[in-house]
Design an enzyme around this catalytic site. Structure first.
Site, PDB file in Angstrom:
ATOM      1  N   ASP A  88       0.851  -1.186   0.000  1.00 44.72           N
ATOM      2  CA  ASP A  88       0.000   0.000   0.000  1.00 44.72           C
ATOM      3  C   ASP A  88       0.892   1.244   0.000  1.00 44.72           C
ATOM      4  O   ASP A  88       2.002   1.212   0.530  1.00 44.72           O
ATOM      5  CB  ASP A  88      -0.853   0.046   1.274  1.00 44.72           C
ATOM      6  CG  ASP A  88      -2.019  -0.927   1.255  1.00 44.72           C
ATOM      7  OD1 ASP A  88      -2.164  -1.674   0.278  1.00 44.72           O
ATOM      8  OD2 ASP A  88      -2.783  -0.922   2.235  1.00 44.72           O
ATOM      9  N   HIS A 148       4.913  -7.373   0.021  1.00 45.41           N
ATOM     10  CA  HIS A 148       4.612  -8.696  -0.532  1.00 45.41           C
ATOM     11  C   HIS A 148       5.268  -8.867  -1.906  1.00 45.41           C
ATOM     12  O   HIS A 148       5.715  -7.906  -2.520  1.00 45.41           O
ATOM     13  CB  HIS A 148       3.101  -8.880  -0.646  1.00 45.41           C
ATOM     14  CG  HIS A 148       2.397  -8.962   0.676  1.00 45.41           C
ATOM     15  ND1 HIS A 148       1.541  -9.988   1.001  1.00 45.41           N
ATOM     16  CD2 HIS A 148       2.403  -8.132   1.765  1.00 45.41           C
ATOM     17  CE1 HIS A 148       1.053  -9.797   2.217  1.00 45.41           C
ATOM     18  NE2 HIS A 148       1.559  -8.675   2.698  1.00 45.41           N
ATOM     19  N   SER A 251       8.295   4.098   4.917  1.00 41.86           N
ATOM     20  CA  SER A 251       9.511   4.078   4.115  1.00 41.86           C
ATOM     21  C   SER A 251       9.176   3.789   2.658  1.00 41.86           C
ATOM     22  O   SER A 251       8.098   4.129   2.192  1.00 41.86           O
ATOM     23  CB  SER A 251      10.515   3.064   4.666  1.00 41.86           C
ATOM     24  OG  SER A 251      11.790   3.339   4.140  1.00 41.86           O
TER      25      SER A 251
END
Length: 285
Positions: A88, A148, A251
Site C-alpha cells: 500500500d 509482498h 519508508s
C-alpha cells in the site's frame, strides 16, 4: 528546500532512529497507547482493515505499526500475467531504467536521479536491469507496512548496504540528490520465471528496522560496510502475493525488472495512490 529538509542533513540519523526504536518496542501501556492514538488520529489510519481492529489490543507501537490485515482486505489481481503492487502507499516514480547513454539511470524526482549500480551497490549485477523497469512505492505512516511479492521468486542473495537515514517523504525526495542510493537499505535478489527481480527495502528517518520473513530482523544493526548473504541452494521460494518483509515505520520499496519482460500498468504516475495486490505490470507474451 524547506528548513526541515535542510535540517535532515545535520541531524544524527541513527541516534534518532535508535531512540525511536526504543519507544516503538516499549510495552508500557501508556506509552504505546499514546503513540498509537497520535498516529491513528494524525494520519487517519483505518483500523477496520486490520486483523486486530482494537487499538488497545497491541502490546507495543511496533506491533500496531506492523499489524496484519484481516483476511480478504487485499486480493491479488486475477490476471495470471499481472505482476502485483508490493505494498500500500503512493507511487513516488515508475518508468524505464535508462539504457544507452543513460545506462542504468533511475528517475527520482525533477532534476534528481541515481543509478541502478548505486542503488544495488553492485555495478556488474546492475547491468541486467539496464533498459528494464522500476517502480518506487512510498509507504506513509498510515499505510499497511508489510511488503509482498509481485511475482513468485526464489531468493538468491541479500545485500545490506549502509548509509544515511534521510526522510523519504515527497519534499526530501524532490531535493536530496540520490536519496534512495544514499539511505541504508536491504537489497533482495530473486530468480523468477522471467529472470531476475530485485526488491529494495529503503530505510528512512525514524525507521526502527527492516525485517524479512526468512531471517527476521535485518536492520538494525546498522551497517558500516556492505554485507552480502548468499541464499542460493536453500530453497527459499516465496509465492506471488506472499509477504516478504516489513518496515517499522513509513519508508519505500523499489522494484527492479529486467528489460523486455513486462509493461508497467497505465496510470502509475507520481503521487498516485496504490494498494497491495493491484496490477503493477503485465508480462509480455
Amino acid at each position: 528546500m524547506s528548513l526541515t529538509t535542510r535540517l535532515t542533513h545535520v541531524l544524527p540519523h541513527r541516534l534518532l532512529s535508535s531512540l525511536a526504536r526504543r519507544l516503538a518496542y516499549s510495552e508500557d501501556a501508556r506509552t504505546s497507547a499514546w503513540l498509537i492514538d497520535t498516529v491513528t488520529r494524525r494520519f487517519g489510519v483505518d483500523l477496520s482493515e486490520a486483523e486486530q481492529s482494537d487499538p488497545r489490543g497491541y502490546s507495543s507501537f511496533n506491533a500496531f505499526f506492523t499489524r496484519a490485515l484481516r483476511e480478504g482486505a487485499r486480493v491479488a489481481e486475477a490476471d495470471p500475467r499481472a505482476l502485483l503492487m508490493p505494498a500500500d502507499g503512493r507511487i513516488s516514480q515508475a518508468g524505464p531504467i535508462g539504457s544507452g547513454d543513460g545506462a542504468g539511470r533511475i528517475f527520482q524526482a525533477k532534476g534528481q536521479s541515481f543509478t541502478a549500480a548505486e542503488l544495488l551497490a553492485d555495478p556488474g549485477y546492475a547491468r541486467v536491469f539496464h533498459g528494464g523497469l522500476f517502480a518506487t512505492v512510498y509507504l506513509s505512516p498510515r499505510d499497511y507496512h508489510r511488503v509482498h511479492m509481485p511475482w513468485t521468486g526464489t531468493l538468491l542473495e541479500t545485500v545490506h548496504v549502509p548509509g544515511r537515514l534521510f526522510s523519504v517523504g515527497p519534499a526530501a525526495v524532490a531535493h536530496i540528490p540520490r536519496l534512495f542510493a544514499r539511505n541504508e537499505r536491504l537489497v533482495c535478489h530473486f530468480d523468477t520465471g522471467f529472470g531476475p527481480m530485485a526488491m529494495v527495502m529503503v530505510g528512512a528517518m525514524l525507521v526502527s528496522g527492516v525485517e524479512t520473513v526468512w531471517s527476521g530482523i535485518e536492520i538494525p544493526g546498522y551497517g558500516h560496510s556492505v554485507r552480502r548473504t548468499d541464499y542460493r541452494g536453500r530453497g527459499i521460494t516465496l509465492e506471488r502475493f506472499a509477504e516478504m518483509a516489513r518496515f517499522n515505520y513509513g519508508s519505500t520499496v523499489i522494484v527492479l525488472l529486467p528489460p523486455g519482460v513486462a509493461e508497467l500498468a497505465p496510470g502509475l504516475e507520481a503521487e498516485s495512490p496504490v494498494r497491495l495486490g493491484q496490477r503493477l505490470a503485465t508480462l509480455r507474451g
